[in-house]
Write a protein that holds these residues in place. Sequence first.
Motif, PDB file in Angstrom:
ATOM      1  N   LEU A   1       0.829  -1.200   0.000  1.00 23.91           N
ATOM      2  CA  LEU A   1       0.000   0.000   0.000  1.00 23.91           C
ATOM      3  C   LEU A   1       0.869   1.259   0.000  1.00 23.91           C
ATOM      4  O   LEU A   1       2.016   1.242   0.453  1.00 23.91           O
ATOM      5  CB  LEU A   1      -0.921   0.010   1.227  1.00 23.91           C
ATOM      6  N   ALA A   2       0.295   2.347  -0.495  1.00 27.40           N
ATOM      7  CA  ALA A   2       1.023   3.610  -0.599  1.00 27.40           C
ATOM      8  C   ALA A   2       1.083   4.349   0.729  1.00 27.40           C
ATOM      9  O   ALA A   2       0.093   4.425   1.453  1.00 27.40           O
ATOM     10  CB  ALA A   2       0.380   4.495  -1.651  1.00 27.40           C
ATOM     11  N   VAL A   3       2.244   4.890   1.013  1.00 30.19           N
ATOM     12  CA  VAL A   3       2.441   5.809   2.137  1.00 30.19           C
ATOM     13  C   VAL A   3       3.085   7.070   1.564  1.00 30.19           C
ATOM     14  O   VAL A   3       4.087   6.991   0.853  1.00 30.19           O
ATOM     15  CB  VAL A   3       3.356   5.201   3.223  1.00 30.19           C
ATOM     16  N   VAL A   4       2.489   8.224   1.848  1.00 30.71           N
ATOM     17  CA  VAL A   4       2.993   9.485   1.310  1.00 30.71           C
ATOM     18  C   VAL A   4       3.629  10.302   2.420  1.00 30.71           C
ATOM     19  O   VAL A   4       2.981  10.595   3.443  1.00 30.71           O
ATOM     20  CB  VAL A   4       1.873  10.303   0.633  1.00 30.71           C
ATOM     21  N   HIS A   5       4.888  10.672   2.231  1.00 35.17           N
ATOM     22  CA  HIS A   5       5.611  11.556   3.140  1.00 35.17           C
ATOM     23  C   HIS A   5       5.580  12.943   2.489  1.00 35.17           C
ATOM     24  O   HIS A   5       6.164  13.131   1.416  1.00 35.17           O
ATOM     25  CB  HIS A   5       7.054  11.090   3.322  1.00 35.17           C
ATOM     26  N   ALA A   6       4.889  13.878   3.109  1.00 32.49           N
ATOM     27  CA  ALA A   6       4.712  15.207   2.525  1.00 32.49           C
ATOM     28  C   ALA A   6       5.595  16.228   3.230  1.00 32.49           C
ATOM     29  O   ALA A   6       5.700  16.227   4.461  1.00 32.49           O
ATOM     30  CB  ALA A   6       3.247  15.627   2.616  1.00 32.49           C
TER      31      ALA A   6
ATOM     32  N   ASP B   1      -8.240  15.690  -1.221  1.00 29.46           N
ATOM     33  CA  ASP B   1      -8.664  14.642  -0.305  1.00 29.46           C
ATOM     34  C   ASP B   1      -8.586  13.345  -1.105  1.00 29.46           C
ATOM     35  O   ASP B   1      -9.459  13.063  -1.933  1.00 29.46           O
ATOM     36  CB  ASP B   1     -10.083  14.910   0.202  1.00 29.46           C
ATOM     37  N   LEU B   2      -7.519  12.579  -0.891  1.00 25.62           N
ATOM     38  CA  LEU B   2      -7.214  11.435  -1.745  1.00 25.62           C
ATOM     39  C   LEU B   2      -7.351  10.121  -0.992  1.00 25.62           C
ATOM     40  O   LEU B   2      -6.887   9.996   0.146  1.00 25.62           O
ATOM     41  CB  LEU B   2      -5.783  11.557  -2.289  1.00 25.62           C
ATOM     42  N   ASP B   3      -7.938   9.143  -1.642  1.00 30.22           N
ATOM     43  CA  ASP B   3      -8.067   7.794  -1.099  1.00 30.22           C
ATOM     44  C   ASP B   3      -6.846   6.985  -1.547  1.00 30.22           C
ATOM     45  O   ASP B   3      -6.807   6.461  -2.666  1.00 30.22           O
ATOM     46  CB  ASP B   3      -9.357   7.146  -1.607  1.00 30.22           C
ATOM     47  N   LEU B   4      -5.856   6.895  -0.683  1.00 32.78           N
ATOM     48  CA  LEU B   4      -4.605   6.222  -1.042  1.00 32.78           C
ATOM     49  C   LEU B   4      -4.755   4.716  -1.142  1.00 32.78           C
ATOM     50  O   LEU B   4      -3.891   4.041  -1.699  1.00 32.78           O
ATOM     51  CB  LEU B   4      -3.512   6.563  -0.030  1.00 32.78           C
ATOM     52  N   THR B   5      -5.850   4.167  -0.623  1.00 32.87           N
ATOM     53  CA  THR B   5      -6.043   2.718  -0.722  1.00 32.87           C
ATOM     54  C   THR B   5      -6.301   2.291  -2.168  1.00 32.87           C
ATOM     55  O   THR B   5      -6.261   1.106  -2.483  1.00 32.87           O
ATOM     56  CB  THR B   5      -7.206   2.233   0.169  1.00 32.87           C
ATOM     57  N   ALA B   6      -6.571   3.267  -3.037  1.00 31.27           N
ATOM     58  CA  ALA B   6      -6.768   2.947  -4.457  1.00 31.27           C
ATOM     59  C   ALA B   6      -5.453   2.552  -5.125  1.00 31.27           C
ATOM     60  O   ALA B   6      -5.466   1.973  -6.221  1.00 31.27           O
ATOM     61  CB  ALA B   6      -7.386   4.143  -5.183  1.00 31.27           C
ATOM     62  N   ILE B   7      -4.323   2.854  -4.483  1.00 24.23           N
ATOM     63  CA  ILE B   7      -3.012   2.485  -5.037  1.00 24.23           C
ATOM     64  C   ILE B   7      -2.582   1.193  -4.357  1.00 24.23           C
ATOM     65  O   ILE B   7      -2.321   1.165  -3.158  1.00 24.23           O
ATOM     66  CB  ILE B   7      -1.948   3.564  -4.762  1.00 24.23           C
ATOM     67  N   ARG B   8      -2.459   0.148  -5.108  1.00 24.19           N
ATOM     68  CA  ARG B   8      -2.054  -1.141  -4.541  1.00 24.19           C
ATOM     69  C   ARG B   8      -1.011  -1.774  -5.424  1.00 24.19           C
ATOM     70  O   ARG B   8      -1.025  -1.623  -6.644  1.00 24.19           O
ATOM     71  CB  ARG B   8      -3.239  -2.081  -4.400  1.00 24.19           C
ATOM     72  N   ALA B   9      -0.086  -2.508  -4.797  1.00 25.14           N
ATOM     73  CA  ALA B   9       0.934  -3.220  -5.560  1.00 25.14           C
ATOM     74  C   ALA B   9       0.300  -4.372  -6.342  1.00 25.14           C
ATOM     75  O   ALA B   9       0.768  -4.729  -7.416  1.00 25.14           O
ATOM     76  CB  ALA B   9       2.021  -3.748  -4.634  1.00 25.14           C
ATOM     77  N   ARG B  10      -0.772  -4.953  -5.781  1.00 26.44           N
ATOM     78  CA  ARG B  10      -1.458  -6.078  -6.434  1.00 26.44           C
ATOM     79  C   ARG B  10      -2.948  -5.836  -6.370  1.00 26.44           C
ATOM     80  O   ARG B  10      -3.435  -5.184  -5.457  1.00 26.44           O
ATOM     81  CB  ARG B  10      -1.106  -7.386  -5.746  1.00 26.44           C
ATOM     82  N   ARG B  11      -3.661  -6.392  -7.288  1.00 20.44           N
ATOM     83  CA  ARG B  11      -5.123  -6.258  -7.273  1.00 20.44           C
ATOM     84  C   ARG B  11      -5.686  -6.893  -6.001  1.00 20.44           C
ATOM     85  O   ARG B  11      -5.238  -7.933  -5.568  1.00 20.44           O
ATOM     86  CB  ARG B  11      -5.723  -6.938  -8.492  1.00 20.44           C
ATOM     87  N   GLY B  12      -6.646  -6.212  -5.423  1.00 24.42           N
ATOM     88  CA  GLY B  12      -7.270  -6.753  -4.213  1.00 24.42           C
ATOM     89  C   GLY B  12      -6.411  -6.611  -2.977  1.00 24.42           C
ATOM     90  O   GLY B  12      -6.759  -7.078  -1.900  1.00 24.42           O
ATOM     91  N   GLY B  13      -5.211  -5.967  -3.098  1.00 19.92           N
ATOM     92  CA  GLY B  13      -4.338  -5.774  -1.956  1.00 19.92           C
ATOM     93  C   GLY B  13      -3.751  -7.055  -1.419  1.00 19.92           C
ATOM     94  O   GLY B  13      -3.383  -7.147  -0.267  1.00 19.92           O
ATOM     95  N   GLU B  14      -3.625  -8.087  -2.274  1.00 23.53           N
ATOM     96  CA  GLU B  14      -3.120  -9.393  -1.806  1.00 23.53           C
ATOM     97  C   GLU B  14      -1.677  -9.290  -1.346  1.00 23.53           C
ATOM     98  O   GLU B  14      -0.922  -8.529  -1.882  1.00 23.53           O
ATOM     99  CB  GLU B  14      -3.231 -10.417  -2.943  1.00 23.53           C
TER     100      GLU B  14
END
Length: 199
Positions: free
Chosen positions: A152-157, A186-199
């Motif tokens: 999952l994405a983590v953003v350091h701002a 206002d961004l939903d970072l869960t939309a960025i995943r390394a794999r489909r479904g967050g597996e």
Amino acid sequence: MSVSPKASTPDWPVPPEGGWTADDLDRLPNLPPHTELIDGSLVFVSPQPLFHSRAVDFFNWQLQSLAPAEFEVIREFTIDIDRQNRPEPDVIVVRGDIVDDPEQTRCPAEAVSLAIEVVSAESVSRDRETKPLKYARAGITHYWRVECEKGLAVVHAFELEPATGAYVAVGIFRERMKVSAPFPLDLDLTAIRARRGGE
């Protein structure tokens, strides 16, 4: 009679004395896509993992959708910092008035409001240390570093502190990123995943 073998000519560009310049990036033939100039040296980008591609697409699309009319959002475009530095962030937000030529290959650092780098295995040191220092010195107000943690994405701002000319952290965002600058997001970072479904 034996013949001494000739020294082979390298296939890659050999730097001139003093290193390459920002203008050389537009003149050198056959450079790989997304070649950057850092401290007078050419930096070739390795093939990127799927997370990198998805994160770049996400921020490019989201920021384009939400940016006010006075801004342009551009992916993988070089910034003129100085004669020996022309990095290529993954996504930038720039003043719209400097984007006026379809043949344009770079933009001036003073027109950049936000630079985003998505970290990959080969760019960790550049994205955490080298580039933020150069972006801050160039006066780029906002810098976001996007990393992958457990798929999952983590953003350091970061935001530029005018008195010191250095970046200060303004937040580490997981799942949701809500900020007011460089414009409200206002961004939903869960939309960025390394794999489909967050597996």
